[in-house]
Design an enzyme around this catalytic site. Structure first.
Site, PDB file in Angstrom:
ATOM      1  N   ARG A  83       0.861  -1.175   0.000  1.00  0.00           N
ATOM      2  CA  ARG A  83       0.000   0.000   0.000  1.00  0.00           C
ATOM      3  C   ARG A  83       0.903   1.233   0.000  1.00  0.00           C
ATOM      4  NH1 ARG A  83      -2.280  -3.423   4.055  1.00  0.00           N
ATOM      5  NH2 ARG A  83      -4.368  -4.183   3.513  1.00  0.00           N
ATOM      6  N   LYS A  92      -2.684  -2.489   7.802  1.00  0.00           N
ATOM      7  CA  LYS A  92      -3.931  -2.105   8.456  1.00  0.00           C
ATOM      8  C   LYS A  92      -4.089  -2.849   9.773  1.00  0.00           C
ATOM      9  CE  LYS A  92      -6.714  -0.710   4.459  1.00  0.00           C
ATOM     10  NZ  LYS A  92      -7.953  -0.973   3.685  1.00  0.00           N
ATOM     11  N   HIS A 132      -2.227   2.312  -5.910  1.00  0.00           N
ATOM     12  CA  HIS A 132      -2.974   1.109  -5.539  1.00  0.00           C
ATOM     13  C   HIS A 132      -3.180   0.185  -6.736  1.00  0.00           C
ATOM     14  CE1 HIS A 132      -4.574  -0.323  -1.779  1.00  0.00           C
ATOM     15  NE2 HIS A 132      -5.608  -0.856  -2.400  1.00  0.00           N
ATOM     16  N   ARG A 136      -0.540  -2.311  -6.721  1.00  0.00           N
ATOM     17  CA  ARG A 136      -0.830  -3.378  -5.757  1.00  0.00           C
ATOM     18  C   ARG A 136      -1.779  -4.411  -6.372  1.00  0.00           C
ATOM     19  NH1 ARG A 136      -1.241  -4.622  -0.154  1.00  0.00           N
ATOM     20  NH2 ARG A 136      -3.345  -5.115   0.590  1.00  0.00           N
ATOM     21  N   HIS A 193      -4.062  -9.185   3.894  1.00  0.00           N
ATOM     22  CA  HIS A 193      -5.513  -9.216   4.080  1.00  0.00           C
ATOM     23  C   HIS A 193      -5.863 -10.062   5.300  1.00  0.00           C
ATOM     24  CE1 HIS A 193      -6.449  -8.297  -0.439  1.00  0.00           C
ATOM     25  NE2 HIS A 193      -6.272  -7.204   0.281  1.00  0.00           N
ATOM     26  N   TYR A 213      -9.338 -11.204  -6.659  1.00  0.00           N
ATOM     27  CA  TYR A 213      -8.324 -11.359  -7.699  1.00  0.00           C
ATOM     28  C   TYR A 213      -8.511 -12.630  -8.515  1.00  0.00           C
ATOM     29  CZ  TYR A 213      -6.221  -7.432  -5.366  1.00  0.00           C
ATOM     30  OH  TYR A 213      -6.021  -6.195  -4.840  1.00  0.00           O
TER      31      TYR A 213
END
Length: 330
Positions: A166, A201, A271, A274, A297, A306
């Site tokens: 990110r 995150k 992004h 990414r 994730h 994806y």
């Protein structure tokens, strides 16, 4: 106010009466009334096509007609709006019947009928060729100019695509890990192990491999960075000309410029690199769990998007290569 049908058939008297009440009692705007008229006209035309009276429509008919709208390519939002209009009219008819002691319609046939779920928009990813063209453009400019800006840009673009970071993770990387309480590193590079550790995150750290070409760009940038008069003022890996940690806006602008110079037909943002990393690694490895871990994730459900990108890639290849791929299409 008299409402006329949008389609050829005049609207049913009860539909006319309902629209009139919406206009007079609820004072809906002309634009909203037109939308109601269009949706109720569609309902009526479906009933005419199936030789059915509007007051004898069943739940099965409504489901069938919602399916027809979907088959015609109508969006989930459009179908949901139509169902809402149909439901409102049948509610009104049912209440009207109850008040007059009639029982021609005892239940709303639109109850429990929902529009198809909206398809999640797929994240935009570059093709492998486009991604490589962008990285190669940055590396080429770095070799030609050999200045602070171009060398830095080549390193950060290479790292973005190599490790799927990110933007915030990229900009939090330090040249080395600092454990100083005044400045504890959010992220850092392990130059010997060819691995980058970042703070993702939810305050979760993860380590991601860095490819050989990207490590080469990063080492070239580090060596030039060390010669900068501002090198000792910050331990940030990516710094501006005045020695401060690079800003997100600068990365976005530089990436956009490089993409234009590389001749890419789309607006490229960090992004997107990414997304490109994720879809390209998945296409090659088919290892969804590994891609999940590299992207950081929390749930594999976030990574499964994806697989749709991968299917698009396969479908495009099929359409181009298979002699009967387009039979029946168009």
């Amino acid at each position: 106010m008299k409402i006329t049908a949008v389609e050829s058939a005049p609207l049913h008297p009860l539909v006319q009466e309902y629209l009139h009440e919406l206009h007079v009692l609820r004072q809906l705007s002309p634009h909203t009334l037109k939308a109601y008229s269009q949706d109720l006209s569609i309902l009526q035309n479906f009933a005419i096509e199936d030789s059915l009276e509007l007051l004898k429509v069943s739940n099965a008919h409504i489901r069938l007609w919602a399916g027809r709208l979907h088959a015609k390519g109508k969006s989930s939002r459009t179908i949901a709006r139509a169902l809402s209009a149909w439901r409102g009219w049948y509610d009104w008819v049912t209440e009207k019947d109850a008040r007059s002691a009639k029982h021609s319609l005892t239940a709303n046939p639109v109850d429990d009928v929902k529009a198809p779920k909206r398809l999640k928009s797929l994240p935009k990813a570059l093709s492998v060729e486009q991604a490589l063209a962008l990285v190669n453009q940055a590396v080429l400019e770095a070799k030609e100019k050999n200045d602070l800006e171009s060398m830095r840009d080549a390193a950060l673009v290479d790292l973005l695509y190599s490790s799927g970071l990110r933007l915030s993770e990229l900009l939090g990387i330090d040249v080395f890990q600092s454990k100083d309480r005044q400045h504890e590193s959010a992220g850092w590079l392990d130059w010997d192990a060819a691995e980058v550790t970042v703070l993702g995150k939810g305050g979760k750290r993860r380590s991601v491999p860095v490819g050989v070409p990207a490590m080469s760009s990063l080492k070239a940038w580090r060596d030039l960075r060390d010669t900068s008069p501002h090198a000792t003022e910050s331990i940030a890996l990516f710094i501006s000309a005045n020695g401060t940690r690079l800003s997100p806006r600068t990365v976005q602008a530089r990436l956009k410029t490089l993409a234009m110079r590389a001749g890419l037909p789309t607006h490229v943002h960090p992004h997107m690199m990414r997304h490109s990393f994720a879809s390209h690694v998945l296409q090659s490895s088919q290892d969804l769990r590994a891609v999940q871990e590299m992207l950081g994730h929390a749930s594999i459900a976030s990574t499964q998007i994806y697989t749709s990108l991968d299917f698009q890639h396969l479908a495009q290849a099929y359409d181009k290569a298979h002699p009967r791929a387009k039979v029946g299409k168009g």
